[in-house]
Design a protein around this motif. Sequence first.
Motif, PDB file in Angstrom:
ATOM      1  N   ALA A 139      12.650  26.266 -56.642  1.00 30.26           N
ATOM      2  CA  ALA A 139      11.237  26.627 -56.730  1.00 30.26           C
ATOM      3  C   ALA A 139      10.572  25.825 -57.836  1.00 30.26           C
ATOM      4  O   ALA A 139      11.148  25.628 -58.916  1.00 30.26           O
ATOM      5  CB  ALA A 139      11.078  28.128 -56.993  1.00 30.26           C
ATOM      6  N   HIS A 191      17.515  28.876 -53.160  1.00 26.09           N
ATOM      7  CA  HIS A 191      16.408  27.932 -53.020  1.00 26.09           C
ATOM      8  C   HIS A 191      16.066  27.302 -54.366  1.00 26.09           C
ATOM      9  O   HIS A 191      16.472  27.772 -55.415  1.00 26.09           O
ATOM     10  CB  HIS A 191      15.169  28.642 -52.466  1.00 26.09           C
ATOM     11  CG  HIS A 191      14.567  29.639 -53.402  1.00 26.09           C
ATOM     12  ND1 HIS A 191      15.050  30.924 -53.521  1.00 26.09           N
ATOM     13  CD2 HIS A 191      13.531  29.542 -54.291  1.00 26.09           C
ATOM     14  CE1 HIS A 191      14.337  31.574 -54.415  1.00 26.09           C
ATOM     15  NE2 HIS A 191      13.415  30.760 -54.914  1.00 26.09           N
ATOM     16  N   ARG A 220       8.774  26.125 -52.467  1.00 27.51           N
ATOM     17  CA  ARG A 220      10.126  26.656 -52.355  1.00 27.51           C
ATOM     18  C   ARG A 220      10.843  25.957 -51.200  1.00 27.51           C
ATOM     19  O   ARG A 220      10.320  25.883 -50.082  1.00 27.51           O
ATOM     20  CB  ARG A 220      10.121  28.163 -52.089  1.00 27.51           C
ATOM     21  CG  ARG A 220       9.702  29.003 -53.275  1.00 27.51           C
ATOM     22  CD  ARG A 220       9.970  30.465 -52.991  1.00 27.51           C
ATOM     23  NE  ARG A 220       9.636  31.325 -54.118  1.00 27.51           N
ATOM     24  CZ  ARG A 220       9.954  32.603 -54.206  1.00 27.51           C
ATOM     25  NH1 ARG A 220      10.635  33.172 -53.214  1.00 27.51           N
ATOM     26  NH2 ARG A 220       9.618  33.313 -55.263  1.00 27.51           N
TER      27      ARG A 220
END
Length: 452
Positions: free
Chosen positions: A359, A357, A386
């Motif tokens: 962030a 991911h 996120r």
Amino acid sequence: MRLLRAALAPVALTLALAAPAPAPAQVRLDAAQLRSVAVARMAAGDLAQAEVMARALLARDPDDATALSISAEAATARRDWPLARRMAARAHGQVEGPARFRMARLAAYALAQEGRYTRAQIWLRRAAPDAPDARAERGLARDYRLVAARNPLTLRFGLGVAPSSNINGGSRAETLILPGLPFEFELSGDARALSGVTTTASLDLSHALPPLPTGPLVFDLRAKGRAHRLSDRARRQAPEARGADYAQAALSLGLRHRLRGDGLPPLDLSAELGRDWYGGAPYSDRLGLGLSCPMPLGAGRRLSFGVTLDRVARRDIDASWWAPALHAALRQDLGADRLTLSAHLRETRSDRPDTGHDARVARLDYDIGQPVGPVALGFGIEAQWRDYDRSRYVRGGREDRSLGIEARLGLPKAGRYGFYPEIGLTGRRVWSNADLFDAQTLTLDIGLRSSF
């Protein structure tokens, strides 16, 4: 010598003894009279004669508080640090009030002169409960910082107790819909938020190593553990769950090097190896590399920015990933208050669903310098975004948005040995398009903070 006499005069007053002229040699003095004469000689600056009398008193009673105090003062004046340390430490247990404060300070001073800085810091903390006024407290804090700056070893301890509405990071939802299935699943009790109490303990140790030609080198050891106790409500919700199932521990070793160059701001280089445990079993191994640059800008303003690169290898599953990140922080002093703005960008590079991911984190902290009544206040707010490319629980990528707000209330007047209690109240809400990760947590954290 005038400064020494001025420092000794309060001790004589504290001991509440008279100051008659020395008796002729042929007159025998009892212990009280000899004690009075010794204090008078000390107040007059005749430490050699006072110490002779103190030795006579100690031959009669090894725990004579006045004689021990005089011996500590005399040994300090002639720079006999081992004797000064021993006499001051013994006197500390026999006297009270300002005299006890001074004996702790003398023991710390003697230890610092011997190069025993950690023990000197301990004695300065032992002096804190007996500080007679705010001026003495400020002087004690100043001396502690001076000794700490000379000490190659730095120790920091943390201890806290935190009742929480969600110790397991569980979902606030009760059901879950999986992609492609036309019905809902009921979440198990341990997949939902479980309330309880978390106890946290931490130890940070840093030791300065022989410096490199380019600047100082520091070794770091960090250890942290969290133990949980489920509430009665949580045990009813998840009868098979135990607090130990969510216990956490972390241990890391690292090196830091400050690279200095002529006319250039310093660069801080760091490397760290660590391991995490969860539920009593190894969870992950970590390698972290970092580079940061602190830049004082003047007018109470300080900017820092840096990059980090973390390698994480999970031990419970066959997965590993890299996580590069950028960090920046701006600190601004506003009189006695302090404002800090920080931002972080991180990319976790993994093909594993619900792991890889991007962030983004933004945070604001504001600490009020002057206490409001008996309370020292601070506030913080943090927003995080996120975005996950792949998820098992939602089509089209998972999106988590979170907001955390915290208030910090310190009680310096309730401090002891240079530590005071601090109460933190934190609320965090996570909005996710995957119900399993939609969470809400309210935590009351009670811990200790150093006033030095």
